[in-house]
Design a protein around this motif. Structure first.
Motif, PDB file in Angstrom:
ATOM      1  N   SER A  93      34.706  47.480  35.620  1.00  0.00           N
ATOM      2  CA  SER A  93      34.670  46.672  34.405  1.00  0.00           C
ATOM      3  C   SER A  93      35.525  47.369  33.352  1.00  0.00           C
ATOM      4  O   SER A  93      35.651  48.596  33.365  1.00  0.00           O
ATOM      5  N   THR A 137      34.546  42.054  33.617  1.00  0.00           N
ATOM      6  CA  THR A 137      33.168  42.412  33.967  1.00  0.00           C
ATOM      7  C   THR A 137      32.948  42.216  35.462  1.00  0.00           C
ATOM      8  O   THR A 137      33.243  41.151  36.006  1.00  0.00           O
ATOM      9  N   GLN A 161      33.301  38.847  39.668  1.00  0.00           N
ATOM     10  CA  GLN A 161      34.181  39.457  38.684  1.00  0.00           C
ATOM     11  C   GLN A 161      34.700  38.387  37.729  1.00  0.00           C
ATOM     12  O   GLN A 161      35.107  37.313  38.154  1.00  0.00           O
TER      13      GLN A 161
END
Length: 204
Positions: A93, A137, A161
């Protein structure tokens, strides 16, 4: 094997329709949107492998060797899965507003050749994410421990993701991009913690 090619005469274009337009390449999406997609693609193997990843995770659970490993030390299996999920969330991330967090994650969760592997995978993310003011993220949605051998193990990870930009095209910023990712981690136990020692993206 012999291949026979049959050539047909092209049908005339419908009246009033430009022939060049029929064969024109569809326009590409906005540049920020393409960049967001590239940000995700650079990190991990995505998209088409998502279904295969889930099937692989189920196969690992059903395989006798994997089942026996889990049953022989369920506490350690759970420990590996939990710490691997935390490691993946931190290591894959990125927030353009807090770039140092990625360095701290690498120091906390990586050891051995995984240090260089992670650096290569995330090599140009800082530059791209900085320009697009992107937030990437990664969240683990499923995992399966493939093997445990003393203080070493291997875990298959299935993750979601997302990448959202706050710069450029407003629609791209609002919508973001989303993809599934699968990969495997080799882990080693150091001082009571499971660190990532190798990252396998199945790309070779």
């Amino acid at each position: 094997m012999r291949t026979t090619v049959t050539t047909k005469k092209a049908a005339p274009a419908p009246a009033g329709e430009d022939t060049d337009q029929l064969h024109a390449t569809p326009p590409r999406g906005p540049a920020p949107r393409r960049t967001l997609i590239a940000l995700c693609l650079v990190i991990l193997v995505l998209g088409g492998f998502a279904g295969w990843a889930h099937a692989r995770a189920e196969a690992l659970r059903d395989a006798p060797a994997a089942r026996n490993t889990a049953l022989s030390d369920t506490a350690r299996t759970s420990e590996i899965k939990g710490q691997s999920a935390k490691a993946v969330g931190a290591l894959f991330s990125y927030d353009h507003a807090d770039p140092r967090a990625l360095d701290e994650a690498a120091k906390e969760w990586l050891t051995g050749r995984a240090v260089a592997q992670h650096r290569n995978l995330l090599g140009d993310i800082r530059t791209r994410a900085g320009k697009q003011k992107a937030v990437i993220t990664t969240t683990v949605t499923d995992s399966a421990v493939e093997r445990i051998d003393g203080d070493r193990g291997r875990v298959l990870v299935y993750a979601d993701q997302s990448s959202v930009s706050t710069a450029g095209d407003k629609k791209a910023a609002d919508d973001g991009t989303y993809a599934g990712a699968m990969f495997a981690l080799d882990v080693e136990r150091h001082d009571g913690r499971w660190l990532v020692s190798a990252i396998d993206t199945f790309s070779r």
